[in-house]
Design a protein around this motif. Structure first.
Motif, PDB file in Angstrom:
ATOM      1  N   LEU A   1       0.818  -1.212   0.000  1.00  0.00           N
ATOM      2  CA  LEU A   1       0.000   0.000   0.000  1.00  0.00           C
ATOM      3  C   LEU A   1       0.851   1.261   0.000  1.00  0.00           C
ATOM      4  O   LEU A   1       0.391   2.322  -0.431  1.00  0.00           O
ATOM      5  N   GLY A   2       2.061   1.162   0.517  1.00  0.00           N
ATOM      6  CA  GLY A   2       2.906   2.345   0.573  1.00  0.00           C
ATOM      7  C   GLY A   2       2.391   3.383   1.545  1.00  0.00           C
ATOM      8  O   GLY A   2       2.183   4.543   1.184  1.00  0.00           O
ATOM      9  N   THR A   3       2.171   2.969   2.784  1.00  0.00           N
ATOM     10  CA  THR A   3       1.578   3.878   3.770  1.00  0.00           C
ATOM     11  C   THR A   3       2.437   5.119   3.993  1.00  0.00           C
ATOM     12  O   THR A   3       1.902   6.195   4.283  1.00  0.00           O
ATOM     13  N   ARG A   4       3.757   4.989   3.841  1.00  0.00           N
ATOM     14  CA  ARG A   4       4.632   6.151   4.030  1.00  0.00           C
ATOM     15  C   ARG A   4       4.469   7.179   2.907  1.00  0.00           C
ATOM     16  O   ARG A   4       4.870   8.327   3.050  1.00  0.00           O
ATOM     17  N   MET A   5       3.851   6.769   1.797  1.00  0.00           N
ATOM     18  CA  MET A   5       3.547   7.721   0.738  1.00  0.00           C
ATOM     19  C   MET A   5       2.398   8.652   1.128  1.00  0.00           C
ATOM     20  O   MET A   5       2.208   9.706   0.529  1.00  0.00           O
ATOM     21  N   LYS A   6       1.595   8.189   2.115  1.00  0.00           N
ATOM     22  CA  LYS A   6       0.405   8.954   2.534  1.00  0.00           C
ATOM     23  C   LYS A   6      -0.474   9.279   1.330  1.00  0.00           C
ATOM     24  O   LYS A   6      -0.789  10.440   1.047  1.00  0.00           O
ATOM     25  N   SER A   7      -0.869   8.218   0.647  1.00  0.00           N
ATOM     26  CA  SER A   7      -1.615   8.373  -0.602  1.00  0.00           C
ATOM     27  C   SER A   7      -2.634   7.258  -0.736  1.00  0.00           C
ATOM     28  O   SER A   7      -2.407   6.134  -0.285  1.00  0.00           O
ATOM     29  N   ARG A   8      -3.740   7.558  -1.372  1.00  0.00           N
ATOM     30  CA  ARG A   8      -4.725   6.530  -1.714  1.00  0.00           C
ATOM     31  C   ARG A   8      -4.291   5.710  -2.921  1.00  0.00           C
ATOM     32  O   ARG A   8      -4.857   4.652  -3.206  1.00  0.00           O
TER      33      ARG A   8
ATOM     34  N   GLY B   1      15.292   1.592  -2.556  1.00  0.00           N
ATOM     35  CA  GLY B   1      13.843   1.479  -2.652  1.00  0.00           C
ATOM     36  C   GLY B   1      13.157   2.833  -2.584  1.00  0.00           C
ATOM     37  O   GLY B   1      13.716   3.827  -2.125  1.00  0.00           O
ATOM     38  N   VAL B   2      11.911   2.865  -3.070  1.00  0.00           N
ATOM     39  CA  VAL B   2      11.080   4.072  -3.029  1.00  0.00           C
ATOM     40  C   VAL B   2       9.914   3.793  -2.097  1.00  0.00           C
ATOM     41  O   VAL B   2       8.972   3.080  -2.455  1.00  0.00           O
ATOM     42  N   ASN B   3       9.980   4.355  -0.903  1.00  0.00           N
ATOM     43  CA  ASN B   3       8.949   4.097   0.099  1.00  0.00           C
ATOM     44  C   ASN B   3       8.297   5.363   0.638  1.00  0.00           C
ATOM     45  O   ASN B   3       7.400   5.284   1.473  1.00  0.00           O
ATOM     46  N   SER B   4       8.755   6.518   0.190  1.00  0.00           N
ATOM     47  CA  SER B   4       8.207   7.780   0.667  1.00  0.00           C
ATOM     48  C   SER B   4       8.308   8.805  -0.450  1.00  0.00           C
ATOM     49  O   SER B   4       8.962   8.583  -1.473  1.00  0.00           O
ATOM     50  N   ARG B   5       7.664   9.940  -0.238  1.00  0.00           N
ATOM     51  CA  ARG B   5       7.740  11.007  -1.246  1.00  0.00           C
ATOM     52  C   ARG B   5       9.174  11.524  -1.381  1.00  0.00           C
ATOM     53  O   ARG B   5       9.607  11.900  -2.474  1.00  0.00           O
ATOM     54  N   VAL B   6       9.894  11.545  -0.280  1.00  0.00           N
ATOM     55  CA  VAL B   6      11.294  11.980  -0.334  1.00  0.00           C
ATOM     56  C   VAL B   6      12.108  11.034  -1.205  1.00  0.00           C
ATOM     57  O   VAL B   6      12.885  11.453  -2.072  1.00  0.00           O
ATOM     58  N   GLU B   7      11.940   9.731  -0.993  1.00  0.00           N
ATOM     59  CA  GLU B   7      12.672   8.744  -1.798  1.00  0.00           C
ATOM     60  C   GLU B   7      12.210   8.749  -3.251  1.00  0.00           C
ATOM     61  O   GLU B   7      13.002   8.492  -4.159  1.00  0.00           O
ATOM     62  N   LEU B   8      10.928   9.058  -3.474  1.00  0.00           N
ATOM     63  CA  LEU B   8      10.436   9.187  -4.846  1.00  0.00           C
ATOM     64  C   LEU B   8      11.150  10.336  -5.555  1.00  0.00           C
ATOM     65  O   LEU B   8      11.554  10.207  -6.722  1.00  0.00           O
ATOM     66  N   ALA B   9      11.329  11.461  -4.858  1.00  0.00           N
ATOM     67  CA  ALA B   9      12.042  12.594  -5.444  1.00  0.00           C
ATOM     68  C   ALA B   9      13.503  12.244  -5.717  1.00  0.00           C
ATOM     69  O   ALA B   9      14.078  12.657  -6.737  1.00  0.00           O
ATOM     70  N   GLN B  10      14.107  11.474  -4.831  1.00  0.00           N
ATOM     71  CA  GLN B  10      15.501  11.057  -5.036  1.00  0.00           C
ATOM     72  C   GLN B  10      15.602  10.134  -6.255  1.00  0.00           C
ATOM     73  O   GLN B  10      16.554  10.246  -7.049  1.00  0.00           O
ATOM     74  N   ALA B  11      14.644   9.230  -6.397  1.00  0.00           N
ATOM     75  CA  ALA B  11      14.650   8.347  -7.564  1.00  0.00           C
ATOM     76  C   ALA B  11      14.435   9.144  -8.851  1.00  0.00           C
ATOM     77  O   ALA B  11      15.046   8.845  -9.883  1.00  0.00           O
ATOM     78  N   GLU B  12      13.574  10.158  -8.791  1.00  0.00           N
ATOM     79  CA  GLU B  12      13.356  11.012  -9.958  1.00  0.00           C
ATOM     80  C   GLU B  12      14.651  11.709 -10.356  1.00  0.00           C
ATOM     81  O   GLU B  12      14.977  11.809 -11.548  1.00  0.00           O
ATOM     82  N   ALA B  13      15.389  12.192  -9.372  1.00  0.00           N
ATOM     83  CA  ALA B  13      16.660  12.851  -9.666  1.00  0.00           C
ATOM     84  C   ALA B  13      17.637  11.890 -10.333  1.00  0.00           C
ATOM     85  O   ALA B  13      18.344  12.261 -11.284  1.00  0.00           O
TER      86      ALA B  13
END
Length: 444
Positions: A17-24, A222-234
Motif C-alpha cells: 500500500l505504501g503507507t509512508r507515501m500517505k496516498s490513496r 527502494g522508493v517508500n516515501s515522497r522523499v525517496e520518490l524525489a531522489q529516484a526522480e533525480a
C-alpha cells in the motif's frame, strides 16, 4: 529477452500500500519520468526475462490495468514478501524465476543480466546487494568464509550484524522448483510476524552456493516515501540527461532540463535552460528549444525554433523551420513548414499553412462551450495582430487578415478581410476629456 535454453520469469511484488507515501494511490503507481514507476521495471525486465508476473493487492484495479497485458495474481492478505511470492507459485514455470520489487524501479537491464548470469553460472541462488552510504534499516547480507550464508533483517539483527556494510536489495534469482520448496518451509518467527523472502537465502546456502551481485545504491535503493520518490526522480533524470547528451543533444543547463522516459531528441537539438518535456515528445535534428518552454504530446520538426516561454500541448506538430515564440500556446495544431507564431498567441484545433505569419495576440476561438471546432489557415497568409478567428472558419491561401479583426466567415484565397468597427474621429474631444479629468483629480 535473454537467449538461453532455461525459461525465465520475473515475479514483481507490487501489493504494498505504501503507507509512508500517505496516498490513496498504490505505491507502484506513483510516477517517475511521467509514468507509473512499475512500468519502468516491467519494461526493463522484458529485456531479460521471458515472462513477467505481477503480484497485486486486493482492490487494486488501477494497478492491474496499468500492468496489462502481463498476468497478475492477488495477494489477499499482506503477510510478507515470501507469502507474496508464494501467491504466484503456480505461474513460476519450470525454469528460473527472479523476484523483483515494484518499489525498485531503476534497476538496469545490465544488472538484471548479471543476476541471471550468476545463477546460470552455477549458483543455487543469486541475489543483489549494495553498499549504501547510510545502511539504515536495510537487511544485512551475512557472509561466512567469503560466501553468503544468510540475510538478517535490521529489526532482528544484533549490533555486530548491523555494522555490516553489504545490504540486501531484495532481488533474487533461483530455480522455480527450488523456490517452491524453500517458500513452503519459510516461517514467521520474527519481530514482524511475517514470512520473509530473505529466509530462503539460508536454505539455499545450506544446499549450494549463494552469490551476491553488487550494484550501485542509486540503482537499487527502494522508493517508500515522497522523499525517496524525489531522489529516484533525480537519479532517473540524470540518466536521461546523460543519454541525451551522449546521443548528440546539447543541454545548455542539464540540471534544469526535465525529461519523460519516452522523450526523443535527435542529434544536434539544442535545449536551453528550464525546459520541461512531458510524455510523447519528439524533437527533430537541428531544432532549438529555448528557455522556459513546456512541451507535451507534440512533434517539433527539423530546424524549428520553440520559445522562450512557449507551450506546445498534445496533438501539435510543428513542421521544419517553424517558429513558435514567447507566450504562445499551441494545442492540436498543425503548423506548416516555415510558419511563424512569434508572440502572445493561442492556436487551438487549427491547421496553419506553410510560410504563414500569425501576428501577436491572435486567438483561434475553438470552443463554443459544448463542442470543439477547427480553424484552417492556408499557406502564405498574414494574420494581423489581435485577430480573433471564430471556428469553424477557413482562410484561403495568400490572404491578409487586418489587425484587430474578428473573423466569423470563411475568407477566400488572396482576399483582404476586415472584421472590426469603423474608426470615428472627433476633433479636440480627446483633449477636452483629459482636461476635465485632470480638473476633477485636482478638486479631489
Amino acid at each position: 529477452m535473454t537467449n538461453t535454453a532455461r525459461h525465465t520469469t520475473a515475479i514483481i511484488l507490487a501489493a504494498g500500500l505504501g503507507t509512508r507515501m500517505k496516498s490513496r494511490l498504490p505505491k507502484a503507481l506513483h510516477r517517475l519520468g511521467n509514468r507509473p514507476m512499475i512500468t519502468h521495471l516491467i519494461d526493463t525486465a522484458r529485456e531479460i526475462f521471458d515472462d513477467v508476473v505481477v503480484v497485486v493487492g486486493p482492490d487494486m484495479p488501477e494497478l492491474e490495468k496499468a500492468v496489462q497485458p502481463y498476468r497478475t495474481v492477488v495477494q489477499t492478505e499482506r503477510l510478507g514478501t515470501a507469502h507474496a511470492t508464494n501467491t504466484a507459485k503456480d505461474l513460476f514455470g519450470d525454469g528460473d524465476i527472479a523476484v523483483l520489487y515494484a518499489d525498485n524501479p531503476l534497476i538496469t537491464a545490465d544488472t538484471m543480466r548479471r543476476l541471471t548470469e550468476a545463477r546460470q553460472g552455477g549458483a543455487s541462488l543469486a541475489l543483489l546487494g549494495m553498499r549504501p552510504a547510510d545502511p539504515g534499516r536495510y537487511g544485512r547480507i551475512v557472509e561466512e568464509q567469503g560466501r553468503v550464508s544468510r540475510i538478517v533483517e535490521y529489526k532482528d539483527a544484533n549490533e555486530q550484524e548491523r555494522e555490516i556494510a553489504l545490504c540486501n536489495a531484495g532481488v533474487m534469482c533461483a530455480g522455480a522448483a527450488d523456490f517452491r520448496r524453500w517458500l513452503a518451509a519459510v516461517g514467521n518467527d520474527n519481530a514482524q510476524g511475517e514470512y520473509y523472502l530473505t529466509d530462503v537465502v539460508a536454505m539455499a546456502a545450506s544446499e549450494g552456493r549463494v552469490q551476491c551481485v553488487e550494484a550501485p545504491e542509486t540503482e537499487l535503493a527502494g522508493v517508500n516515501s515522497r522523499v525517496e520518490l524525489a531522489q529516484a526522480e533525480a537519479t532517473l533524470q540524470q540518466r536521461l540527461r546523460i543519454s541525451a547528451m551522449e546521443g548528440g543533444v546539447t543541454l545548455v543547463s542539464p540540471e534544469t532540463t526535465f525529461f519523460s522516459t519516452d522523450t526523443c531528441l535527435e542529434p544536434d537539438v539544442v535545449v536551453e535552460p528550464n525546459v520541461f518535456f512531458g510524455p510523447g515528445v519528439t524533437v527533430r535534428s537541428g531544432a532549438l528549444i529555448r528557455a522556459f518552454s513546456h512541451l507535451e504530446g507534440c512533434t517539433v520538426g527539423e530546424g524549428a525554433m520553440i520559445g522562450p516561454y512557449a507551450r506546445l500541448r498534445p496533438g501539435t506538430i510543428c513542421a521544419a523551420d517553424t517558429h513558435v515564440g514567447n507566450f504562445v500556446e499551441l494545442k492540436n495544431v498543425d503548423l506548416g513548414p516555415g510558419a511563424k507564431a512569434n508572440h502572445l498567441t493561442y492556436l487551438g484545433d487549427a491547421s496553419v499553412g506553410a510560410q504563414t505569419n500569425v501576428g501577436a495576440g491572435t486567438v483561434t476561438c475553438n470552443y463554443d462551450g459544448y463542442f470543439k471546432h477547427r480553424t484552417t489557415i492556408g499557406a502564405r497568409n498574414f494574420i494581423g495582430s489581435d485577430a480573433i478567428l471564430v471556428a469553424p472558419v477557413t482562410i484561403g491561401d495568400d490572404a491578409l487578415i487586418a489587425a484587430g479583426s474578428t473573423i466569423t466567415e470563411d475568407v477566400p484565397a488572396g482576399a483582404l478581410a476586415f472584421g472590426r468597427a469603423r474608426q470615428t474621429i472627433k476633433p479636440d474631444r480627446g483633449l477636452e476629456i483629459k482636461q476635465t479629468l485632470k480638473a476633477k483629480k485636482e478638486q479631489g
